[in-house]
Design a protein around this motif. Structure first.
Motif, PDB file in Angstrom:
ATOM      1  N   GLY A  47      13.749  10.738   0.240  1.00 26.99           N
ATOM      2  CA  GLY A  47      12.751  10.332  -0.738  1.00 26.99           C
ATOM      3  C   GLY A  47      11.364  10.844  -0.407  1.00 26.99           C
ATOM      4  O   GLY A  47      11.203  11.767   0.409  1.00 26.99           O
ATOM      5  N   PRO A  48      10.334  10.243  -0.992  1.00 27.45           N
ATOM      6  CA  PRO A  48       8.951  10.679  -0.749  1.00 27.45           C
ATOM      7  C   PRO A  48       8.584  10.602   0.729  1.00 27.45           C
ATOM      8  O   PRO A  48       8.964   9.659   1.423  1.00 27.45           O
ATOM      9  CB  PRO A  48       8.120   9.698  -1.578  1.00 27.45           C
ATOM     10  N   ARG A  49       7.842  11.596   1.200  1.00 24.09           N
ATOM     11  CA  ARG A  49       7.427  11.640   2.595  1.00 24.09           C
ATOM     12  C   ARG A  49       6.222  10.724   2.833  1.00 24.09           C
ATOM     13  O   ARG A  49       5.485  10.378   1.918  1.00 24.09           O
ATOM     14  CB  ARG A  49       7.042  13.056   3.001  1.00 24.09           C
ATOM     15  N   THR A  50       6.031  10.379   4.083  1.00 20.76           N
ATOM     16  CA  THR A  50       4.919   9.503   4.455  1.00 20.76           C
ATOM     17  C   THR A  50       3.584  10.215   4.298  1.00 20.76           C
ATOM     18  O   THR A  50       3.440  11.377   4.683  1.00 20.76           O
ATOM     19  CB  THR A  50       5.080   9.041   5.912  1.00 20.76           C
ATOM     20  N   ARG A  51       2.624   9.520   3.741  1.00 20.76           N
ATOM     21  CA  ARG A  51       1.239   9.992   3.723  1.00 20.76           C
ATOM     22  C   ARG A  51       0.554   9.352   4.927  1.00 20.76           C
ATOM     23  O   ARG A  51       0.182   8.174   4.889  1.00 20.76           O
ATOM     24  CB  ARG A  51       0.558   9.577   2.420  1.00 20.76           C
ATOM     25  N   TYR A  52       0.385  10.129   5.952  1.00 20.39           N
ATOM     26  CA  TYR A  52      -0.006   9.568   7.248  1.00 20.39           C
ATOM     27  C   TYR A  52      -1.367   8.886   7.215  1.00 20.39           C
ATOM     28  O   TYR A  52      -1.538   7.814   7.799  1.00 20.39           O
ATOM     29  CB  TYR A  52       0.037  10.658   8.323  1.00 20.39           C
ATOM     30  N   ASN A  53      -2.346   9.496   6.587  1.00 14.70           N
ATOM     31  CA  ASN A  53      -3.670   8.880   6.546  1.00 14.70           C
ATOM     32  C   ASN A  53      -3.649   7.590   5.730  1.00 14.70           C
ATOM     33  O   ASN A  53      -4.259   6.583   6.111  1.00 14.70           O
ATOM     34  CB  ASN A  53      -4.690   9.867   5.970  1.00 14.70           C
ATOM     35  N   ALA A 112      10.165   9.092  12.097  1.00 10.11           N
ATOM     36  CA  ALA A 112      11.599   8.836  12.293  1.00 10.11           C
ATOM     37  C   ALA A 112      12.247   8.345  11.005  1.00 10.11           C
ATOM     38  O   ALA A 112      13.368   8.757  10.659  1.00 10.11           O
ATOM     39  CB  ALA A 112      11.789   7.806  13.407  1.00 10.11           C
ATOM     40  N   VAL A 113      11.564   7.484  10.266  1.00 11.94           N
ATOM     41  CA  VAL A 113      12.118   6.952   9.012  1.00 11.94           C
ATOM     42  C   VAL A 113      12.230   8.072   7.973  1.00 11.94           C
ATOM     43  O   VAL A 113      13.189   8.106   7.182  1.00 11.94           O
ATOM     44  CB  VAL A 113      11.252   5.795   8.495  1.00 11.94           C
ATOM     45  N   ASP A 114      11.270   8.987   7.944  1.00 10.93           N
ATOM     46  CA  ASP A 114      11.340  10.105   7.003  1.00 10.93           C
ATOM     47  C   ASP A 114      12.600  10.935   7.199  1.00 10.93           C
ATOM     48  O   ASP A 114      13.123  11.532   6.248  1.00 10.93           O
ATOM     49  CB  ASP A 114      10.106  11.001   7.154  1.00 10.93           C
ATOM     50  N   THR A 144      12.259   2.198  -3.198  1.00 13.13           N
ATOM     51  CA  THR A 144      10.842   1.994  -3.503  1.00 13.13           C
ATOM     52  C   THR A 144      10.217   1.007  -2.519  1.00 13.13           C
ATOM     53  O   THR A 144      10.905   0.449  -1.656  1.00 13.13           O
ATOM     54  CB  THR A 144      10.654   1.456  -4.932  1.00 13.13           C
ATOM     55  N   ARG A 145       8.930   0.764  -2.712  1.00 11.40           N
ATOM     56  CA  ARG A 145       8.204  -0.171  -1.850  1.00 11.40           C
ATOM     57  C   ARG A 145       8.520  -1.629  -2.183  1.00 11.40           C
ATOM     58  O   ARG A 145       8.117  -2.533  -1.446  1.00 11.40           O
ATOM     59  CB  ARG A 145       6.694   0.047  -1.985  1.00 11.40           C
ATOM     60  N   LEU A 146       9.227  -1.879  -3.270  1.00 11.84           N
ATOM     61  CA  LEU A 146       9.492  -3.249  -3.703  1.00 11.84           C
ATOM     62  C   LEU A 146      10.264  -4.025  -2.640  1.00 11.84           C
ATOM     63  O   LEU A 146       9.970  -5.201  -2.379  1.00 11.84           O
ATOM     64  CB  LEU A 146      10.271  -3.235  -5.016  1.00 11.84           C
ATOM     65  N   VAL A 204       0.847  -1.201   0.000  1.00  8.45           N
ATOM     66  CA  VAL A 204       0.000   0.000   0.000  1.00  8.45           C
ATOM     67  C   VAL A 204       0.873   1.237   0.000  1.00  8.45           C
ATOM     68  O   VAL A 204       1.902   1.295   0.676  1.00  8.45           O
ATOM     69  CB  VAL A 204      -0.944   0.002   1.212  1.00  8.45           C
ATOM     70  N   ARG A 205       0.432   2.239  -0.745  1.00 12.89           N
ATOM     71  CA  ARG A 205       1.218   3.455  -0.891  1.00 12.89           C
ATOM     72  C   ARG A 205       0.991   4.386   0.293  1.00 12.89           C
ATOM     73  O   ARG A 205       0.090   5.191   0.335  1.00 12.89           O
ATOM     74  CB  ARG A 205       0.816   4.150  -2.183  1.00 12.89           C
ATOM     75  N   GLY A 206       1.795   4.242   1.309  1.00 13.77           N
ATOM     76  CA  GLY A 206       1.703   5.116   2.472  1.00 13.77           C
ATOM     77  C   GLY A 206       3.072   5.689   2.789  1.00 13.77           C
ATOM     78  O   GLY A 206       3.378   6.828   2.496  1.00 13.77           O
ATOM     79  N   SER A 207       3.896   4.848   3.388  1.00 12.83           N
ATOM     80  CA  SER A 207       5.290   5.196   3.640  1.00 12.83           C
ATOM     81  C   SER A 207       6.156   4.323   2.739  1.00 12.83           C
ATOM     82  O   SER A 207       6.035   3.095   2.747  1.00 12.83           O
ATOM     83  CB  SER A 207       5.646   4.956   5.117  1.00 12.83           C
TER      84      SER A 207
END
Length: 602
Positions: free
Chosen positions: A267-273, A260-262, A311-313, A54-57
């Motif tokens: 790279g891309p920031r976390t989308r919290y929702n 903390a990971v951000d 990436t998320r991979l 899922v595209r979040g963090s």
């Protein structure tokens, strides 16, 4: 989801690194939680394949976390493993709802002192509870009992060869976990926990060495889908409380880990929702399968970032490797000594405790230090939810006290007792306000002047107290002048027969020496002045930025291109001090600018 071709090799390598970090943690957390090791692996797989997709963090990696081990163990002991699935399922659904209604950032409003206190309160009991498995023993129970039983544990170890061997393996694991970061670069890329597991397997295989090893069964057989009997438990208040506790703690840990990971990458920031929805989806699946709750884990996430993932991979593939290993090589897991896994969790507990944060917080902010310490101690003494609630309450009280900084100055001038207040006057400072008012009343002076124009916030309790005091003193025949913070907060300051008394002193037009008296009610219509007072209080347009002086020979007309000479206007001398028996109230007579009147920005 497909990584760029140039990064595919790096993503696969990073996924293998994360897999090696996650494997012992998944098993260790499951053992510490009092559930079969297979459930820890299932949760790790869900963290990779479900949450990771899922595209979040982008780089955050999820799975069973040591931070929830104590809570899960307590829940399993109270309600049984079968009810764990319903509780995790309920928490997952709540997380999805919170993410959909966009409350993901709500958890960022929690005081950092409460968060650090919560983590320390999780880490300390985790360390003491894992000291017993390190010596092939069973922990007595609650954190206080575990701490009190350590001397007896050490005495038993000295007389038991098997316990001594297991404890030495655990100590070696803890030492490796702390010292491995000093190893040479190429070697350091191998996770310390994996090296400890390898050493433990080798020692346990030696002739004459007897230590407890992991008992592993079939992965699919470990799945426990909740039935009607378990769902009926939702009618119990204790189950609902557990669901809420899991929701709050898992969500807070995941979103704080995301922050903390951000900070670890650009790279891309976390989308919290979106991330909260992803965590909820993972816990929903975990609940359906009766597995452990899933949260973001700092150890796996940092390993993912350090391995060069973009990436998320990588985080998705690590779940695939966990699944393949558990299905194809389950017999290898049965060779791992339990004391080694306990040592891994002791190190995790130390990192959660973070003892260095306490003196740092003491130096930075002693009030927050108190909140942090109270949160930790209450969690250790009672339970996680109670400790967090007490910590939140302590943080709110601290913030309220700091927002209620009220400065009160008192002095006597001629026949007037004067009180000047500034800052935020709230009910928390009401005793101080009452003391000042009583002191003014006890001064015996016929006049009292209360200047609250410097107060930035006056709550209802303090306002009511000041107004009651004013009415009481006027009822005793004293003259009370009450100057409130502003027109929007004005209260009864003037007596009816005093509204038009007095004259406007020289120099007050510019506002430099003017005093302000406001009527009761912010929106009462102004009382028209008559006679001499009308002349004295006539409206004269005066720009706010213009500074008049006694000797100003030239002025510039707004429509002129050259300076225009002005002559001083002869005026009759006016009194600059009030005569006996006259109450003065100076009113601002400057017109309201058009921009301000119509709400347009200047």
């Amino acid at each position: 989801m497909k990584a760029p071709k140039g990064d595919l090799g790096t993503e696969i390598t990073a996924s293998l690194v994360v897999f090696l970090v996650a494997l012992p943690l998944c098993i260790g957390v499951a053992v510490a939680s009092g559930v079969p090791a297979e459930l820890g692996i299932i949760s790790g797989v869900i963290g990779g394949l479900v949450v990771g997709a899922v595209r979040g963090s982008t780089l955050q990696v999820s799975g069973p976390a040591a931070g929830l081990a104590a809570l899960v163990a307590e829940t399993v002991a109270e309600h049984g493993v079968a009810m764990l699935g319903v509780i995790v399922l309920g928490a997952g659904i709540l997380q999805i709802v919170l993410g959909v209604v966009r409350l993901g950032r709500m958890f960022q409003a929690i005081s950092i002192a409460v968060v650090q206190g919560m983590l320390a309160g999780i880490g300390l009991p985790l360390m003491f509870s894992q000291l017993y498995p390190m010596a092939d023993n069973k922990a007595p129970g609650v954190p206080v009992e575990n701490m009190a039983g350590v001397p007896g544990l050490l005495a038993d170890v000295l007389t038991d060869r098997q316990a001594m061997t297991a404890l030495l393996l655990g100590i070696v694991t803890v030492a490796l976990s702390f010292l491995w970061k000093k190893a040479p670069g190429p070697v350091r890329r191998i996770p310390a926990a994996l090296v400890a597991v390898g050493i433990g397997i080798a020692v346990a295989a030696l002739p004459g060495v007897e230590v407890k090893t992991l008992q592993v069964g079939n992965l699919l057989a470990a799945v426990q889908v909740p039935g009607a009997e378990q769902f009926a438990g939702l009618a119990e208040p204790a189950i609902i409380t557990s669901i809420l506790t899991f929701t709050v703690i898992a969500s807070a840990e995941s979103l704080f880990t995301a922050a903390a990971v951000d900070r670890m990458h650009s790279g891309p920031r976390t989308r919290y929702n979106t991330e909260l929805v992803a965590q909820g989806a993972g816990n929903t699946v975990a609940g359906i399968l009766g597995a452990l709750p899933v949260t973001a884990v700092v150890a796996r996430s940092s390993a993912n970032v350090q391995a060069g993932a973009k990436t998320r991979l990588s985080r998705t593939l690590h779940g695939l490797w966990l699944l393949a290993f558990a299905l194809l090589l389950p017999q290898v897991l049965a060779l791992i000594p339990i004391s080694v896994l306990a040592g891994v969790l002791v190190h995790s507990g130390w990192k959660l405790l973070a003892p260095g944060e306490f003196p740092k917080m003491w130096c930075q902010d002693r009030g927050e230090f108190v909140v942090m310490t109270v949160t930790t101690l209450v969690i250790v003494a009672t339970a996680l939810l109670e400790g967090v609630l007490v910590g939140l309450a302590a943080g709110i009280v601290l913030a309220a006290l700091r927002m209620s900084q009220t400065v009160i100055r008192q002095h006597i001038e001629d026949d007037t007792a004067k009180i000047v207040m500034a800052g935020n006057a709230t009910f928390l400072r009401l005793p101080k306000v009452i003391e000042a008012l009583e002191s003014a009343a006890a001064s015996g002076k016929p006049r009292i002047r209360l200047d609250l124009t410097g107060v930035t916030h006056l709550d209802h309790a303090c306002r009511n107290q000041v107004e009651e005091f004013t009415a009481q003193q006027r009822g005793r025949g004293l003259r009370v002048e009450l100057l409130m913070p502003g027109p929007g907060a004005a209260a009864g300051a003037l007596q009816p027969d005093e509204r038009t008394q007095g004259t406007l002193p020289a120099g007050s037009a510019s506002g430099g020496a003017a005093e302000w008296g406001f009527e009761r009610g912010a929106f009462d219509p102004p009382v028209a002045a008559t006679g001499a007072a009308t002349a004295a209080l006539r409206r004269t347009p005066i720009p706010d930025t213009h500074d008049f002086t006694a000797a100003e020979p030239m002025a510039t007309h707004p429509m002129a291109t050259e300076p225009v000479a002005t002559e001083p206007v002869a005026t009759e001398p006016v009194a600059t001090e009030p005569t006996p028996g006259v109450e003065w109230f100076y009113l601002d007579t400057r017109p309201v600018p058009d921009d301000a009147r119509h709400g347009r920005p200047s």
